[in-house]
Design a protein around this motif. Structure first.
Motif, PDB file in Angstrom:
ATOM      1  N   LEU A 155       7.267   5.678  -6.124  1.00 29.09           N
ATOM      2  CA  LEU A 155       6.266   4.685  -6.507  1.00 29.09           C
ATOM      3  C   LEU A 155       6.241   3.525  -5.513  1.00 29.09           C
ATOM      4  CD1 LEU A 155       6.763   4.611 -10.368  1.00 29.09           C
ATOM      5  CD2 LEU A 155       4.744   5.415  -9.153  1.00 29.09           C
ATOM      6  N   TYR A 156       7.404   3.129  -5.042  1.00 29.24           N
ATOM      7  CA  TYR A 156       7.491   2.040  -4.063  1.00 29.24           C
ATOM      8  C   TYR A 156       6.809   2.435  -2.758  1.00 29.24           C
ATOM      9  CZ  TYR A 156       9.622  -1.168  -0.717  1.00 29.24           C
ATOM     10  OH  TYR A 156       9.830  -2.081   0.281  1.00 29.24           O
ATOM     11  N   GLN A 157       7.112   3.629  -2.264  1.00 30.44           N
ATOM     12  CA  GLN A 157       6.503   4.089  -1.011  1.00 30.44           C
ATOM     13  C   GLN A 157       4.996   4.266  -1.172  1.00 30.44           C
ATOM     14  OE1 GLN A 157       7.955   4.242   1.924  1.00 30.44           O
ATOM     15  NE2 GLN A 157       9.910   3.635   1.038  1.00 30.44           N
ATOM     16  N   ASN A 158       4.572   4.742  -2.343  1.00 29.07           N
ATOM     17  CA  ASN A 158       3.141   4.882  -2.616  1.00 29.07           C
ATOM     18  C   ASN A 158       2.460   3.517  -2.617  1.00 29.07           C
ATOM     19  OD1 ASN A 158       0.714   6.127  -3.278  1.00 29.07           O
ATOM     20  ND2 ASN A 158       1.125   6.016  -5.469  1.00 29.07           N
ATOM     21  N   GLY A 159       3.102   2.529  -3.212  1.00 30.11           N
ATOM     22  CA  GLY A 159       2.549   1.179  -3.230  1.00 30.11           C
ATOM     23  C   GLY A 159       2.419   0.595  -1.841  1.00 30.11           C
ATOM     24  N   LEU A 160       3.424   0.811  -1.005  1.00 28.88           N
ATOM     25  CA  LEU A 160       3.349   0.329   0.377  1.00 28.88           C
ATOM     26  C   LEU A 160       2.222   1.018   1.136  1.00 28.88           C
ATOM     27  CD1 LEU A 160       7.118   0.096   1.403  1.00 28.88           C
ATOM     28  CD2 LEU A 160       5.560  -1.773   0.849  1.00 28.88           C
ATOM     29  N   ALA A 161       2.061   2.311   0.905  1.00 23.29           N
ATOM     30  CA  ALA A 161       0.992   3.048   1.576  1.00 23.29           C
ATOM     31  C   ALA A 161      -0.380   2.565   1.110  1.00 23.29           C
ATOM     32  CB  ALA A 161       1.144   4.542   1.313  1.00 23.29           C
TER      33      ALA A 161
END
Length: 139
Positions: free
Chosen positions: A12-18
């Protein structure tokens, strides 16, 4: 189960950054040219997906930890609340403990520059040399 939770939180964190990166690229394209009506609808969907992603991450972890703090700062920044973003960065730095992270201090500097507080920017830049020296002293 904890490992699964941690993997979900990281995803979820990596998706948010993307999603935040995609949004920033779209704003750069918008500034270069005008948006078509279909593109404006797509931009609205990306805003909703970022918020949904952030709310889901918030269910699983504390977003004010040093690991997930940058996403909380990006959320406040994209909402136009630079003061709140600065407060989140300060809270993350304070709660981080004895291990200061250069990335957080650089984010704080960029927020101060964006707000326009040049006197604090120069002060923090001087402290960056003390916090993160390029070379260690001999003794």
């Amino acid at each position: 189960m904890e490992v699964t939770r941690d993997q979900l939180a990281e995803a979820l964190y990596q998706n948010g950054l993307a999603l935040a990166e995609l949004e920033s690229l779209k704003t750069k394209v918008e500034n270069a040219s005008t948006l078509a009506p279909k593109d404006a609808i797509d931009a609205g969907k990306s805003e909703d997906s970022f918020e949904e992603n952030f709310k889901e991450l918030k269910k699983w972890v504390d977003v004010k930890t040093s690991k997930f703090g940058t996403l909380a700062v990006l959320r406040e920044k994209r909402r136009g609340r630079l003061g709140a973003a600065l407060k989140v960065v300060n809270d993350v730095i304070e709660n981080d403990g004895d291990t200061p992270k250069k990335k957080l201090y650089e984010l704080k500097l960029s927020l101060l520059e964006e707000i326009g507080w040049s006197h604090l920017v120069s002060y923090e830049k001087q402290w960056m040399h003390v916090r993160f020296p390029t070379t260690l002293p001999l003794f």
